[in-house]
Design an enzyme around this catalytic site. Structure first.
Site, PDB file in Angstrom:
ATOM      1  N   ASP A  92       0.847  -1.172   0.000  1.00 48.92           N
ATOM      2  CA  ASP A  92       0.000   0.000   0.000  1.00 48.92           C
ATOM      3  C   ASP A  92       0.891   1.234   0.000  1.00 48.92           C
ATOM      4  OD1 ASP A  92      -2.155   1.652   0.114  1.00 48.92           O
ATOM      5  OD2 ASP A  92      -2.828   1.060   2.099  1.00 48.92           O
ATOM      6  N   SER A  93       0.374   2.335  -0.509  1.00 46.31           N
ATOM      7  CA  SER A  93       1.201   3.537  -0.652  1.00 46.31           C
ATOM      8  C   SER A  93       1.477   4.213   0.674  1.00 46.31           C
ATOM      9  CB  SER A  93       0.503   4.531  -1.577  1.00 46.31           C
ATOM     10  OG  SER A  93      -0.670   5.037  -0.962  1.00 46.31           O
ATOM     11  N   GLY A  94       0.668   3.923   1.692  1.00 45.63           N
ATOM     12  CA  GLY A  94       0.797   4.634   2.960  1.00 45.63           C
ATOM     13  C   GLY A  94      -0.053   5.879   3.023  1.00 45.63           C
ATOM     14  N   GLY A  95      -0.770   6.175   1.929  1.00 49.15           N
ATOM     15  CA  GLY A  95      -1.597   7.371   1.919  1.00 49.15           C
ATOM     16  C   GLY A  95      -2.620   7.393   3.029  1.00 49.15           C
ATOM     17  N   ASP A 146      -2.280   8.360  -2.670  1.00 48.05           N
ATOM     18  CA  ASP A 146      -3.617   8.935  -2.798  1.00 48.05           C
ATOM     19  C   ASP A 146      -3.987   9.712  -1.545  1.00 48.05           C
ATOM     20  OD1 ASP A 146      -3.743   6.556  -1.267  1.00 48.05           O
ATOM     21  OD2 ASP A 146      -5.894   6.402  -1.604  1.00 48.05           O
ATOM     22  N   GLY A 215     -11.054   4.425   0.171  1.00 46.34           N
ATOM     23  CA  GLY A 215     -11.997   5.258   0.896  1.00 46.34           C
ATOM     24  C   GLY A 215     -13.285   4.545   1.222  1.00 46.34           C
ATOM     25  N   ASP A 265      -8.815  -6.961   1.040  1.00 48.31           N
ATOM     26  CA  ASP A 265      -7.925  -7.051   2.195  1.00 48.31           C
ATOM     27  C   ASP A 265      -8.610  -6.435   3.406  1.00 48.31           C
ATOM     28  OD1 ASP A 265      -6.286  -4.297   3.155  1.00 48.31           O
ATOM     29  OD2 ASP A 265      -7.361  -4.147   1.253  1.00 48.31           O
ATOM     30  N   CYS A 303     -13.248 -26.906   9.099  1.00 48.93           N
ATOM     31  CA  CYS A 303     -12.021 -26.195   8.717  1.00 48.93           C
ATOM     32  C   CYS A 303     -10.809 -27.107   8.889  1.00 48.93           C
ATOM     33  CB  CYS A 303     -11.864 -24.934   9.568  1.00 48.93           C
ATOM     34  SG  CYS A 303     -10.398 -23.953   9.174  1.00 48.93           S
ATOM     35  N   CYS A 305      -7.594 -25.994   8.914  1.00 49.89           N
ATOM     36  CA  CYS A 305      -6.401 -25.255   9.329  1.00 49.89           C
ATOM     37  C   CYS A 305      -5.761 -25.925  10.547  1.00 49.89           C
ATOM     38  CB  CYS A 305      -6.745 -23.804   9.637  1.00 49.89           C
ATOM     39  SG  CYS A 305      -7.585 -23.521  11.215  1.00 49.89           S
ATOM     40  N   CYS A 308      -7.874 -25.646  13.874  1.00 49.18           N
ATOM     41  CA  CYS A 308      -9.093 -26.452  13.996  1.00 49.18           C
ATOM     42  C   CYS A 308      -8.813 -27.953  14.007  1.00 49.18           C
ATOM     43  CB  CYS A 308     -10.063 -26.100  12.870  1.00 49.18           C
ATOM     44  SG  CYS A 308     -10.756 -24.430  13.032  1.00 49.18           S
ATOM     45  N   HIS A 334      -6.536 -19.216  12.094  1.00 47.27           N
ATOM     46  CA  HIS A 334      -7.845 -19.716  11.668  1.00 47.27           C
ATOM     47  C   HIS A 334      -8.642 -18.646  10.932  1.00 47.27           C
ATOM     48  CE1 HIS A 334     -11.927 -21.203  11.645  1.00 47.27           C
ATOM     49  NE2 HIS A 334     -12.287 -20.086  12.257  1.00 47.27           N
TER      50      HIS A 334
END
Length: 372
Positions: A92-95, A146, A215, A265, A303, A305, A308, A334
């Site tokens: 990510d840009s960090g904006g 951004d 946003g 994300d 699940c 994983c 679990c 999990h």
């Protein structure tokens, strides 16, 4: 490189499956991406993360610039070697982080001057500098710098921020010169349809390898989130991967996929995991609660994983109540696996042409047995 291949479509919605090719492997979409802000998914090793089926992770330019610095990561051989993750990485840009520290920054057409929250020193980030940082980091996808103002901003203030976002994208495109790294632009505009349409058309005009919508889920109402999800895709090219930033709930992911979004994300799987909350279908289980003290079943019997298949709710309750780090790790692991499974299930349903907006594969249905 960075080809996006649409592999199937759903007749009932705009949903599609696809493959996004990067120098460090492919990403099958739709897909949830875990957030590793400081080149780590908190409390989880790369080997554990790989076991969840994760295909791409996120790190944050802003935080990595402050500590340990992009030059050190470049000397280490790039972010993949630094964090021991051989699959794709998006930075990510960090904006958003810069602007979330509103009391610390001064925004101009050239960039943002802010006070380092670590030591109080003054730092200036421009679009050009953000691009250079991300090129040094060596991620597969770099996000444009951004301006993400608060959701309460007026339409005039939002339009002013949009002008900066668009001008900064132009500078990012001019500065970015790393052929093995894709640059994604970010659509902004808040809750205002006119501004969202304007931004989507402007970002699309650059013909970048992918487009993000930012946003979203920054404090606005669920209805306003849904309005953005429903409206913005009308102005995005279909042949590019679409990344909806900051979304991690099952209902919003389902709606977004139905409108043609591909990547998602969210920090919630690990943030809630660190506080003892586990995902179970569309529920959240607070394993600190005394009712789990004698519950010897797994979080989710379906699940596969590590958590679990190896540990009970009672054991996790014991760990959380005693502030044992292992509990935070196991629940976070999990939660990530849960969202990966969910997006994989959506992919299967799209391929079988039985995906719907209210997709709920854990319920008894004709599609549950082969999608979840």
């Amino acid at each position: 490189m960075f080809e996006f291949e649409i592999t199937s479509n759903c007749n009932n919605t705009e949903a599609r499956t696809g493959i996004f090719f990067t120098p460090n492997g492919k990403v099958n979409t739709p897909k949830f991406m875990p957030v590793g802000t400081l080149a780590t998914i908190k409390g989880i090793s790369s080997k554990q993360l790989n076991s969840t089926g994760s295909e791409m992770v996120l790190s944050n330019t802003f935080h990595l610039h402050l500590q340990p610095g992009e030059k050190l990561i470049r000397e280490a051989g790039g972010i993949h070697k630094f964090m021991n993750w051989s699959k794709p990485i998006l930075t990510d840009s960090g904006g958003y982080q810069v602007f979330s520290l509103a009391k610390l920054n001064n925004i101009s057409n050239e960039g943002v001057e802010f006070k380092n929250p670590r030591d109080g020193s003054h730092v200036f980030l421009s679009p050009e500098k953000v691009m250079n940082i991300q090129m040094d980091l060596g991620s597969d996808i770099a996000m444009a710098f951004d301006y993400c103002p608060p959701h309460t901003a007026t339409e005039n203030d939002m339009e002013d921020s949009l002008q900066k976002t668009h001008a900064w994208l132009q500078k990012c495109v001019e500065t970015h010169q790393k052929s093995d790294q894709a640059l994604f632009g970010i659509v902004q505009g808040g809750k205002y349809p006119r501004l969202r349409e304007n931004s989507a058309k402007f970002i699309s005009s650059f013909d970048l390898p992918g487009i993000a919508v930012g946003g979203v889920s920054v404090g606005e109402s669920i209805d306003q989130i849904h309005n953005v999800i429903n409206y913005v895709p009308n102005f995005l090219p279909r042949n590019k991967p679409r990344y909806l930033m900051g979304i991690g709930s099952l209902s919003e992911i389902s709606l977004a996929v139905a409108k043609g979004f591909d990547l998602f994300d969210c920090v919630l799987p690990t943030r809630l995991g660190r506080h003892g909350t586990a995902f179970l279908n569309d529920e959240r289980l607070n394993l600190r609660n005394a009712r789990f003290k004698n519950d010897f079943s797994p979080i989710d019997k379906t699940c596969k994983c590590e958590t679990c298949t190896s540990y009970s709710r009672a054991y996790l309750h014991h760990l959380i109540r005693n502030d044992e780090i292992l509990g935070l790790t196991l629940i976070s692991l999990h939660n990530i696996a849960h969202l990966i499974r969910f997006t994989n299930a959506i992919s299967n349903a799209i391929k079988d042409n039985c995906f719907t907006i209210d997709f709920a594969p854990w319920k008894t249905s004709s599609i549950a047995h082969h999608t979840w």
